[in-house]
Every structure is written in structure tokens, then in C-alpha cells.
Design a protein around this motif. Structure first.
Motif, PDB file in Angstrom:
ATOM      1  N   ALA A   1     -14.785   5.613  10.259  1.00 14.89           N
ATOM      2  CA  ALA A   1     -13.738   6.587  10.648  1.00 14.89           C
ATOM      3  C   ALA A   1     -13.521   7.528   9.483  1.00 14.89           C
ATOM      4  CB  ALA A   1     -12.437   5.851  10.988  1.00 14.89           C
ATOM      5  N   ASP A   2     -12.834   8.620   9.757  1.00 13.92           N
ATOM      6  CA  ASP A   2     -12.544   9.560   8.672  1.00 13.92           C
ATOM      7  C   ASP A   2     -11.173   9.223   8.077  1.00 13.92           C
ATOM      8  OD1 ASP A   2     -13.476  12.355   7.514  1.00 13.92           O
ATOM      9  OD2 ASP A   2     -11.286  12.385   7.730  1.00 13.92           O
ATOM     10  N   PRO A   3     -11.038   9.357   6.745  1.00 14.65           N
ATOM     11  CA  PRO A   3      -9.753   8.997   6.124  1.00 14.65           C
ATOM     12  C   PRO A   3      -8.558   9.812   6.636  1.00 14.65           C
ATOM     13  CG  PRO A   3     -11.323   9.862   4.487  1.00 14.65           C
ATOM     14  CD  PRO A   3     -12.074   9.676   5.754  1.00 14.65           C
ATOM     15  N   SER A   4      -8.814  10.993   7.222  1.00  8.57           N
ATOM     16  CA  SER A   4      -7.690  11.786   7.740  1.00  8.57           C
ATOM     17  C   SER A   4      -6.977  11.059   8.887  1.00  8.57           C
ATOM     18  CB  SER A   4      -8.189  13.143   8.241  1.00  8.57           C
ATOM     19  OG  SER A   4      -9.107  12.940   9.290  1.00  8.57           O
ATOM     20  N   THR A   5      -7.662  10.097   9.522  1.00  4.20           N
ATOM     21  CA  THR A   5      -7.046   9.397  10.662  1.00  4.20           C
ATOM     22  C   THR A   5      -5.945   8.437  10.208  1.00  4.20           C
ATOM     23  OG1 THR A   5      -8.731   7.667  10.567  1.00  4.20           O
ATOM     24  CG2 THR A   5      -9.163   9.489  12.075  1.00  4.20           C
ATOM     25  N   ARG A   6      -5.895   8.167   8.898  1.00  6.08           N
ATOM     26  CA  ARG A   6      -4.932   7.161   8.454  1.00  6.08           C
ATOM     27  C   ARG A   6      -3.489   7.664   8.468  1.00  6.08           C
ATOM     28  NH1 ARG A   6      -6.541   9.585   3.724  1.00  6.08           N
ATOM     29  NH2 ARG A   6      -5.148   9.540   1.910  1.00  6.08           N
ATOM     30  N   TYR A   7      -3.294   8.995   8.419  1.00  5.31           N
ATOM     31  CA  TYR A   7      -1.922   9.504   8.319  1.00  5.31           C
ATOM     32  C   TYR A   7      -1.089   9.153   9.552  1.00  5.31           C
ATOM     33  CZ  TYR A   7      -3.436  11.977   4.176  1.00  5.31           C
ATOM     34  OH  TYR A   7      -3.923  12.274   2.927  1.00  5.31           O
ATOM     35  N   ALA A   8      -1.714   9.192  10.725  1.00  2.24           N
ATOM     36  CA  ALA A   8      -0.968   8.877  11.944  1.00  2.24           C
ATOM     37  C   ALA A   8      -0.443   7.437  11.872  1.00  2.24           C
ATOM     38  CB  ALA A   8      -1.862   9.064  13.166  1.00  2.24           C
ATOM     39  N   ILE A   9      -1.278   6.537  11.362  1.00  2.00           N
ATOM     40  CA  ILE A   9      -0.864   5.121  11.283  1.00  2.00           C
ATOM     41  C   ILE A   9       0.189   4.950  10.186  1.00  2.00           C
ATOM     42  CG2 ILE A   9      -1.689   2.722  11.025  1.00  2.00           C
ATOM     43  CD1 ILE A   9      -2.841   4.287  13.463  1.00  2.00           C
ATOM     44  N   ASP A  10      -0.010   5.647   9.061  1.00  2.00           N
ATOM     45  CA  ASP A  10       0.985   5.562   7.974  1.00  2.00           C
ATOM     46  C   ASP A  10       2.356   6.029   8.476  1.00  2.00           C
ATOM     47  OD1 ASP A  10      -1.013   4.687   6.376  1.00  2.00           O
ATOM     48  OD2 ASP A  10      -1.171   6.491   5.133  1.00  2.00           O
ATOM     49  N   LEU A  11       2.372   7.140   9.230  1.00  2.00           N
ATOM     50  CA  LEU A  11       3.659   7.647   9.732  1.00  2.00           C
ATOM     51  C   LEU A  11       4.267   6.698  10.767  1.00  2.00           C
ATOM     52  CD1 LEU A  11       3.291  11.527  10.172  1.00  2.00           C
ATOM     53  CD2 LEU A  11       4.378  10.260   8.333  1.00  2.00           C
ATOM     54  N   LEU A  12       3.424   6.092  11.586  1.00  2.00           N
ATOM     55  CA  LEU A  12       3.928   5.158  12.608  1.00  2.00           C
ATOM     56  C   LEU A  12       4.518   3.918  11.944  1.00  2.00           C
ATOM     57  CD1 LEU A  12       3.921   5.016  15.796  1.00  2.00           C
ATOM     58  CD2 LEU A  12       1.996   3.436  15.559  1.00  2.00           C
ATOM     59  N   ALA A  13       3.919   3.512  10.802  1.00  2.00           N
ATOM     60  CA  ALA A  13       4.356   2.328  10.049  1.00  2.00           C
ATOM     61  C   ALA A  13       4.657   1.147  10.983  1.00  2.00           C
ATOM     62  CB  ALA A  13       5.584   2.676   9.198  1.00  2.00           C
ATOM     63  N   PRO A  14       3.649   0.683  11.732  1.00  2.00           N
ATOM     64  CA  PRO A  14       3.893  -0.396  12.696  1.00  2.00           C
ATOM     65  C   PRO A  14       4.279  -1.707  12.003  1.00  2.00           C
ATOM     66  CG  PRO A  14       1.535   0.024  12.457  1.00  2.00           C
ATOM     67  CD  PRO A  14       2.234   1.074  11.653  1.00  2.00           C
ATOM     68  N   GLN A  15       5.237  -2.419  12.574  1.00  2.00           N
ATOM     69  CA  GLN A  15       5.738  -3.654  11.971  1.00  2.00           C
ATOM     70  C   GLN A  15       5.348  -4.861  12.825  1.00  2.00           C
ATOM     71  OE1 GLN A  15       7.409  -3.476   8.969  1.00  2.00           O
ATOM     72  NE2 GLN A  15       6.796  -1.324   9.150  1.00  2.00           N
ATOM     73  N   PRO A  16       5.186  -6.041  12.177  1.00  2.00           N
ATOM     74  CA  PRO A  16       4.866  -7.249  12.943  1.00  2.00           C
ATOM     75  C   PRO A  16       5.935  -7.479  14.013  1.00  2.00           C
ATOM     76  CG  PRO A  16       4.729  -7.678  10.579  1.00  2.00           C
ATOM     77  CD  PRO A  16       5.267  -6.297  10.735  1.00  2.00           C
ATOM     78  N   ASP A  17       5.480  -7.953  15.161  1.00  2.00           N
ATOM     79  CA  ASP A  17       6.341  -8.298  16.302  1.00  2.00           C
ATOM     80  C   ASP A  17       6.927  -7.094  17.033  1.00  2.00           C
ATOM     81  OD1 ASP A  17       5.892 -10.980  16.012  1.00  2.00           O
ATOM     82  OD2 ASP A  17       7.441 -11.134  14.459  1.00  2.00           O
ATOM     83  N   GLU A  18       6.632  -5.905  16.561  1.00  2.00           N
ATOM     84  CA  GLU A  18       7.117  -4.747  17.326  1.00  2.00           C
ATOM     85  C   GLU A  18       6.283  -4.586  18.595  1.00  2.00           C
ATOM     86  OE1 GLU A  18       9.233  -1.310  14.737  1.00  2.00           O
ATOM     87  OE2 GLU A  18       7.056  -1.316  14.702  1.00  2.00           O
ATOM     88  N   GLU A  19       6.932  -4.032  19.606  1.00  2.00           N
ATOM     89  CA  GLU A  19       6.220  -3.715  20.849  1.00  2.00           C
ATOM     90  C   GLU A  19       5.746  -2.265  20.730  1.00  2.00           C
ATOM     91  OE1 GLU A  19       5.710  -4.973  25.086  1.00  2.00           O
ATOM     92  OE2 GLU A  19       7.664  -5.504  24.263  1.00  2.00           O
TER      93      GLU A  19
END
Ligand SMILES: C[S@@+](CC[C@H](N)C(=O)[O-])C[C@H]1O[C@@H](n2cnc3c(N)ncnc32)[C@H](O)[C@@H]1O
Length: 412
Positions: free
Chosen positions: A219-237
């Protein structure tokens, strides 16, 4: 002469001919043709360099052909000349072999013409190359004029020029290490990317074994920003609404140590098996997957249900033109307007799946404001219950990666 090199040039010509005849992606055509001819990796590499080189420099090559020969040329001869000039002036191949092999691609009655034009080009090489930098940007960087004008207006002339230049360079390959499937022996040739933990640039051969085991994801490193902003947490739906083929779903699961309760949907039923296969390989087999069309109202069972929603919408791909050589030629202003309308509808419907106090990340791999910041602001105007917390626009020429956009929105 080496017959494999002849095969590669013939394969490149066949790919370019088909590319002009239909809508197939250059990458797919190259893959198909090389497999059909059982070409070696080195020959495949040459076919790709030729096809991509011609497509990336199409307007400039046509301009050069126009200075060497007035009058109409049929498509076949034009493509052969583009291939010849690409070898001579862009790929730096030996003159004699490039001319000889290119002339042999032409039907016998046209070989004299092709030979004369290529030899004339060699005689005028200095003047042709010296003129290059003085040409208008849409010819110099072979990019449709409307796109050059659009980017000049959006980013300013200097940044637009750097972007056009960047788009015509050869992309690098990157991988993300999957924390759910640790690498046993870190493969050679992976260079860690500064500022992006877990990301590597591939400096040698792609370590296929680790990609197939799911330890590495291309994957391209630019794709990581979306996940960083989402900051998903354990047990979240969490809902990944436009999920196939699953790169960001896998990243969400990895970011939560495998503990997010993820639902991954996509419009296309036929893309779901690939999505499931990828998620299983990347160590996330328990993700719920479903077909869903987010141009339609949010299904009642999902209304206000999710802590976080990722909306990685279909887009124009203007951020990934360096990697996807077709994009600039297949796109037009009308298509961008159509996509922006589609994205807005998807955002309206999928935003209803977020619970009060929850968050949504809207992301694209487009760098055009209509699909990114402008669209998000239009949405906010109509929805005072949402606020923009943070946004990130990745410009390829600045970050030396693909381009991308991500915005974090919070629901009151
Ligand atoms: C940019 S791709 C998603 C890439 C994915 N997030 C990843 O990281 O692998 C956009 C996806 O949206 C899907 N899509 C297009 N229109 C849609 C719609 N109306 N509803 C749901 N998904 C849609 C496409 O099939 C495509 O898989």
C-alpha cells in the motif's frame, strides 16, 4: 538481434493498440499480454517501461512526431513512432537497436517511413531535447490542458509544475507491516520510512512470501492518514462502508490489535470474496461483510449504530496519477462533477450510521478540492450537527508519495 527484446516491443505495441481501442487499464493489458507470451520478469519490465513511458509522455511524443513529419499518420504508425522515440529519448536505449527493432514492428510497406522519421529524430536530437523545457506545460508533461489549468488555479503555478513533474516519475513500492502477523526474519531490501512506523520502502524484490502470508501489505503510505484520523479503538463498533479490496479494513483491525468489531461493506457483490480473502490473510477473519449501496438510504438496522465510520469513497484518483498512468487520459471535468455528486450522496447516507458523539472519516485518493475540502464544507453547511475536527491533504510532490485526502468529522 535478441528475439525476446523484439517480443517485448511487439507486446508493448499490442498493449498500446488495445489501450486506445477500449477502456481497459494499461496495467491489466500489460499483465495479460506478458502472461499470454510467458515473458520473463526482465521482459515484462521492459514492456511495462515502454507502455507506461509512452502513456506518460503521449502529448510530447506526438509533438515531436509533428515536428518531424507533417500530415496524417495512421494510428499503428503513430504508436510505433511513439515507441521508437520513447526508447531513444526517454529510456536511453542504444540508438541502433532501438531504431532497428522499432522499424521491424512496422508492416513492410511502412518500414522506410518509420526508419526515415526515427533517423531524422536522431539527427535533430539536440534541438528536440533543448526545445523541451520551453514547451507549454500540458505538452511538456503530457497532461490534459484542463487538468493543468485546474491545478494551477488550485495550487499555484509553482506547485502545479512540481506536481506535473512528479506524476511523470516512476513510482516506488511500499509495504505496511501487519502487527497481527509478525515477520519472522525481516526480509532484505526493506527500508523503514521515517515518520511512518511500520512502513517500508521496497528497495529490492517484493518479498512475496511475506506478502502472501499476510505479514506485509502492499500500500502507499498516504493511505495511513485516514486510519490515523479515525483512531479506531478496541471494542468499538466500526463501519468501513466502501471497503473492497480491504486495505483500510485490515489496517483498522491491526490498529486495534484485532479487537475492533468491524463491519465492512461494498457496492459490488463480486468484490466481497476478495475482501474476505484479504481480511482472512491479514489475520482478521471475523469481520462481518455485506453488500451495501450507500447511494441508498442507510439501512434501518445500521442507523446511529457505529462509534466510527470510514468512508473511503470512489474518486477520480487524481492523487495517484504517478502510479496509474491511464487516469489523466480517461478523466474529464464532467466525470469529476459526477463523482463529486456521488460522493456527496454516499456521505449523506453513510453519516446516518454514526451514533451521536461518534466520528466519521471521509477519505479519497483525489487531490481535487471538489471531491475533498469543498465537498466536506458543503456537507457541514447543511448539517450543523457535524463539525470538522481535522483534515489532511497529502500532495504527492510534497510528500513524495501518492496524493490523498482525509477529514475527521464529529457528530454532536
Ligand atoms: C477507493 S475504493 C475503496 C478502497 C478500500 N477502502 C481499501 O482500502 O482497500 C472505493 C470502493 O467503493 C466501492 N463503492 C463504489 N460505489 C459504492 C456505493 N454506492 N456504495 C458502497 N460502496 C461503493 C467500490 O466498489 C470500491 O471498492
Amino acid at each position: 538481434m535478441n528475439s525476446n527484446l523484439s517480443n517485448s516491443r511487439q507486446a508493448a505495441l499490442a498493449c498500446l493498440t488495445r489501450w486506445h481501442e477500449g477502456r481497459a487499464f494499461a496495467e491489466t493489458l500489460v499483465d495479460r499480454e506478458c502472461s499470454r507470451l510467458s515473458l520473463s520478469p526482465a521482459d515484462r519490465h521492459l514492456v511495462q517501461a515502454l507502455v507506461f513511458g509512452v502513456l506518460r509522455n503521449q502529448s510530447w511524443l506526438d509533438h515531436v512526431i509533428g515536428t518531424l513529419r507533417q500530415g496524417r499518420l495512421d494510428m499503428n504508425v503513430r504508436l510505433i513512432l511513439q515507441l521508437g522515440l520513447c526508447q531513444l529519448f526517454l529510456l536511453g536505449m542504444a540508438d541502433h537497436a532501438a531504431v532497428y527493432e522499432t522499424v521491424n514492428l512496422a508492416p513492410s510497406r511502412l518500414r522506410g517511413l518509420v526508419n526515415a522519421i526515427l533517423r531524422n529524430a536522431l539527427r535533430k536530437e539536440k534541438a528536440i531535447l533543448a526545445e523541451r523545457e520551453k514547451l507549454p506545460l500540458h505538452i511538456l508533461y503530457s497532461t490534459p490542458r484542463w487538468l493543468v489549468e485546474k491545478w494551477t488555479a488550485q495550487f499555484g503555478p509553482e506547485a502545479a509544475r512540481k506536481l506535473l513533474q512528479w506524476n511523470n516519475t516512476t513510482p516506488r513500492l511500499y509495504v505496511r507491516a501487519n502487527s497481527l502477523i509478525p515477520l519472522n526474519d525481516p526480509p532484505e531490501g526493506l527500508v523503514p520510512l521515517g515518520g511512518a512506523p511500520g512502513w517500508f520502502s521496497v528497495e529490492g524484490l517484493l518479498p512475496l512470501k511475506d506478502v502472501n502470508s499476510g505479514a506485509l501489505y502492499v500500500a502507499d503510505p498516504s493511505t495511513r492518514y485516514a486510519i490515523d484520523l479515525l483512531a479506531p479503538q478496541p471494542d468499538e463498533e466500526i463501519l468501513d462502508a466502501c471497503a473492497a479490496p480491504g486495505g483500510k479494513s485490515a489496517a483498522i483491525i491491526a490498529a486495534t490489535g484485532g479487537k475492533a468489531r468491524l463491519t465492512a461493506t461494498d457496492l459490488h457483490e463480486h468484490r466481497l470474496p476478495v475482501l474476505r480473502e484479504n481480511l482472512a490473510r491479514y489475520g482478521s477473519p471475523s469481520v462481518a461483510t455485506a453488500q451495501a449501496d450507500w447511494t441508498q438510504p442507510c439501512p434501518p438496522q445500521w442507523e446511529k449504530r457505529f462509534d466510527a465510520v470510514l468512508l473511503d469513497v470512489p474518486c477520480s484518483n487524481t492523487g495517484v496519477i504517478q502510479r496509474r498512468v491511464d487516469v489523466r487520459w480517461r478523466l474529464n471535468p464532467e466525470e469529476i462533477r459526477r463523482l463529486a455528486a456521488l460522493q456527496r450522496t454516499i456521505l449523506e447516507n453513510a453519516s446516518r450510521a454514526v451514533r451521536p458523539g461518534g466520528r466519521l472519516v471521509y477519505s479519497t485518493c483525489s487531490i481535487d478540492a471538489e471531491e475533498d475540502g469543498l465537498l466536506v464544507r458543503e456537507f457541514l453547511k447543511d448539517h450543523p450537527e457535524w463539525t470538522l475536527k481535522e483534515e489532511k491533504l497529502v500532495l504527492p510532490q510534497e510528500e513524495k508519495s501518492d496524493g490523498a485526502y482525509a477529514a475527521l468529522l464529529i457528530c454532536a
